[in-house]
Write an enzyme that holds these catalytic residues in place. Sequence first.
Site, PDB file in Angstrom:
ATOM      1  N   ARG A 116     -25.538  15.460  27.500  1.00  0.00           N
ATOM      2  CA  ARG A 116     -26.921  15.693  27.059  1.00  0.00           C
ATOM      3  C   ARG A 116     -26.872  16.500  25.766  1.00  0.00           C
ATOM      4  NH1 ARG A 116     -32.267  18.081  30.012  1.00  0.00           N
ATOM      5  NH2 ARG A 116     -32.194  15.960  30.780  1.00  0.00           N
ATOM      6  N   GLN A 136     -33.454   8.505  33.135  1.00  0.00           N
ATOM      7  CA  GLN A 136     -34.822   8.820  33.564  1.00  0.00           C
ATOM      8  C   GLN A 136     -35.608   7.535  33.867  1.00  0.00           C
ATOM      9  OE1 GLN A 136     -36.555  12.047  33.821  1.00  0.00           O
ATOM     10  NE2 GLN A 136     -37.991  10.698  34.871  1.00  0.00           N
ATOM     11  N   CYS A 148     -41.887  12.745  33.356  1.00  0.00           N
ATOM     12  CA  CYS A 148     -40.450  12.988  33.571  1.00  0.00           C
ATOM     13  C   CYS A 148     -40.173  14.419  34.013  1.00  0.00           C
ATOM     14  CB  CYS A 148     -39.668  12.646  32.304  1.00  0.00           C
ATOM     15  SG  CYS A 148     -40.283  13.503  30.834  1.00  0.00           S
TER      16      CYS A 148
HETATM   17  N1  NVA Z   1     -39.091  14.636  25.618  1.00  0.00           N
HETATM   18  C1  NVA Z   1     -38.564  15.661  26.502  1.00  0.00           C
HETATM   19  C2  NVA Z   1     -37.998  15.033  27.739  1.00  0.00           C
HETATM   20  C3  NVA Z   1     -37.481  16.026  28.763  1.00  0.00           C
HETATM   21  C4  NVA Z   1     -36.915  15.352  29.962  1.00  0.00           C
HETATM   22  C5  NVA Z   1     -37.510  16.463  25.761  1.00  0.00           C
HETATM   23  O1  NVA Z   1     -36.665  15.857  25.080  1.00  0.00           O
HETATM   24  O2  NVA Z   1     -37.537  17.689  25.852  1.00  0.00           O
HETATM   25  N1   CP Z   2     -36.573  14.904  33.373  1.00  0.00           N
HETATM   26  C1   CP Z   2     -35.482  15.615  33.011  1.00  0.00           C
HETATM   27  O1   CP Z   2     -34.560  15.134  32.344  1.00  0.00           O
HETATM   28  O2   CP Z   2     -35.475  16.892  33.482  1.00  0.00           O
HETATM   29  P1   CP Z   2     -34.417  18.025  33.107  1.00  0.00           P
HETATM   30  O3   CP Z   2     -34.616  18.362  31.663  1.00  0.00           O
HETATM   31  O4   CP Z   2     -34.743  19.168  34.033  1.00  0.00           O
HETATM   32  O5   CP Z   2     -33.034  17.481  33.342  1.00  0.00           O
END
Ligand code: NVA
Ligand code: CP
Length: 328
Positions: free
Chosen positions: A107, A137, A271
């Site tokens: 990530r 997701q 999400c």
């Molecule tokens: N668009 C959000 C999604 C989090 C799961 C982000 O990148 O912070």
């Molecule tokens: N939806 C999602 O990716 O949540 P987190 O940022 O908690 O992993």
Amino acid sequence: MNFLKGRDFLKLLDFTSDEIGKLIDLASELKAKKKNGIPHRYCEGKNIALIFEKTSTRTRSSFEVAGYDLGMGVTYLDPTGSQIGKKESIADTARVLSSMYDGIEYRGYGQKIVEELAKYSKVPVWNGLTNEFHPTQILADFLTIKEHFGKLKGINFVYMGDARYNMGNSLMVGCAKMGLNFTACAPNKYFPDSDLVKTCEKIAKETGATIRFEEDPNKAVIGADVIYTDVWVSMGEPVEVWQERINDLAPYQVNKALMDKASSGAVFMHCLPSYHDLNTAVGKEMGEKFGRTEMEVTNEVFESKASIVFEEAENRMHTIKAVMLATL
Ligand code: NVA
Ligand code: CP
């Protein structure tokens, strides 16, 4: 079960509709096993590394629990706990980690980074979110929709808010691949990249999906089965963008009046995490600064019967388990 053996899972565009469908079905089988207490330690003796350059609750927990359920050893590398990107390149990191581990989750920021990691890794690499895509997701979202409506094809899916980022992009690709009718609803400047739109329109022609862009929220939600939103400011974005986002996206907040215009039986999805009240540090700070108690969704909708956000969150684990099992 390892029908994608050796493959990376970087974005949904890399997979056929059939492969995505099979991953969702496998997740459903694994979920039933978990619920019935049937052991499924199919990856005993393997080890995985989880690299997180951004924070996480769901994705990290899902990879960890899924890894343990499959009988694997799991190492979590947090944003400060490794040399990645600071003292060691992505290519070198990939070669080191893939000599020790059987799979690597990443990530972080640009999609290019996860693609580079995969290029130099000898073992499967799984995208746990980049700025551009969040493919695991979407598997969870689609498993949840399938459980709720019994199908994916023909579902009217409306995404409200910043559709240029990871969630908007990935949901558009997912809907195109799986035959849903996708609408992105936001001011024009928040629509996805035109090349990605063209690619999705091409895919949609083959699957029967439709792709639509609408600036008027009241028009967008007519006939909607699913209304989906995400935070207005994503991880890694500068705090200065809040003001502009609130100004631009406030009319696209998912509230009861909007839900009432959708199909009867429409559901709300997100999400997560979400700013639906002031019970978070950021939500409180920004709420007080801009005089709002709720951002992208009202607390009323978030807590309503139509909201299936926690089923969706649980399904992260079952679908991530399917991705690992299929690719290892
Ligand atoms: N668009 C959000 C999604 C989090 C799961 C982000 O990148 O912070
Ligand atoms: N939806 C999602 O990716 O949540 P987190 O940022 O908690 O992993």
